[in-house]
Design an enzyme around this catalytic site. Sequence first.
Site, PDB file in Angstrom:
ATOM      1  N   LEU A  82       0.865  -1.170   0.000  1.00  0.00           N
ATOM      2  CA  LEU A  82       0.000   0.000   0.000  1.00  0.00           C
ATOM      3  C   LEU A  82       0.903   1.222   0.000  1.00  0.00           C
ATOM      4  O   LEU A  82       1.983   1.188   0.603  1.00  0.00           O
ATOM      5  CB  LEU A  82      -0.909   0.031   1.237  1.00  0.00           C
ATOM      6  CG  LEU A  82      -1.970  -1.068   1.366  1.00  0.00           C
ATOM      7  CD1 LEU A  82      -2.724  -0.899   2.681  1.00  0.00           C
ATOM      8  CD2 LEU A  82      -2.934  -1.046   0.196  1.00  0.00           C
ATOM      9  N   ASP A  83       0.481   2.293  -0.663  1.00  0.00           N
ATOM     10  CA  ASP A  83       1.243   3.535  -0.614  1.00  0.00           C
ATOM     11  C   ASP A  83       1.490   3.913   0.845  1.00  0.00           C
ATOM     12  O   ASP A  83       0.693   3.603   1.736  1.00  0.00           O
ATOM     13  CB  ASP A  83       0.473   4.678  -1.288  1.00  0.00           C
ATOM     14  CG  ASP A  83       0.320   4.481  -2.784  1.00  0.00           C
ATOM     15  OD1 ASP A  83       0.986   3.590  -3.341  1.00  0.00           O
ATOM     16  OD2 ASP A  83      -0.479   5.236  -3.381  1.00  0.00           O
ATOM     17  N   ARG A  84       2.550   4.638   1.060  1.00  0.00           N
ATOM     18  CA  ARG A  84       2.919   5.036   2.424  1.00  0.00           C
ATOM     19  C   ARG A  84       1.768   5.726   3.155  1.00  0.00           C
ATOM     20  O   ARG A  84       1.559   5.511   4.357  1.00  0.00           O
ATOM     21  CB  ARG A  84       4.137   5.969   2.359  1.00  0.00           C
ATOM     22  CG  ARG A  84       4.686   6.385   3.704  1.00  0.00           C
ATOM     23  CD  ARG A  84       5.966   7.178   3.521  1.00  0.00           C
ATOM     24  NE  ARG A  84       6.564   7.555   4.796  1.00  0.00           N
ATOM     25  CZ  ARG A  84       6.267   8.675   5.436  1.00  0.00           C
ATOM     26  NH1 ARG A  84       5.410   9.538   4.920  1.00  0.00           N
ATOM     27  NH2 ARG A  84       6.838   8.955   6.592  1.00  0.00           N
TER      28      ARG A  84
END
Length: 210
Positions: free
Chosen positions: A49-51
Amino acid sequence: MELLYSDRDIVVCIKPPRVLSTDEPGGLPELVRRELGDEKADVRTVHRLDRVVSGVMVLARNPSAASELSRQIRENEFRKEYLAVVHGELKPEQGVLEDLLYRDKARRMTFVTDDPGKGVRPAKLDYRVLARRDGMTKVAVHLHTGRTHQIRVQFSSRGFPLAGERKYAVLQDACELALWSCRVGFRHPSSGKWVTFSQEPPETEPWTLF
């Protein structure tokens, strides 16, 4: 950090925002080991998942499980569903978004493009409107491809940036990015049984609008 499930092959957790998915100091595997009470536990990232994105993630606990989950992801057998809140009244009630996306590694950004070429890959998702309120729309999103920043870019490029967006829109929202991994589904690496894990978003803005 919350653990939803754990056995000898997998661990399912809620990734907090602003935590990297990868195995490095402060990254999700390190937090999971700490939660398991074993700093030397074998915990492997198989999807990301994106940060700034939060929600349900599964990690592998041995090489065999990591290989099997990676195969399912590669062969599009692993199902990922998201919830998002976007600015604007998104219409129609459901639809499919397809684009060519170019990843600019130097700028760490993704862009919609009309021209095929090096670094350009197709992206596809489908969405369903769940609710509208105060000029915002809550949507369920199913990814067919897993491009970097895909959901954020595809909606923002159509004039519907996500609430809390900082990279692909200039907004004054005080909230975290309103993108939540609400459900993952896959075949268990050992049993082969189809399993799903889900969690609703936290009771914070903008989710509380709905």
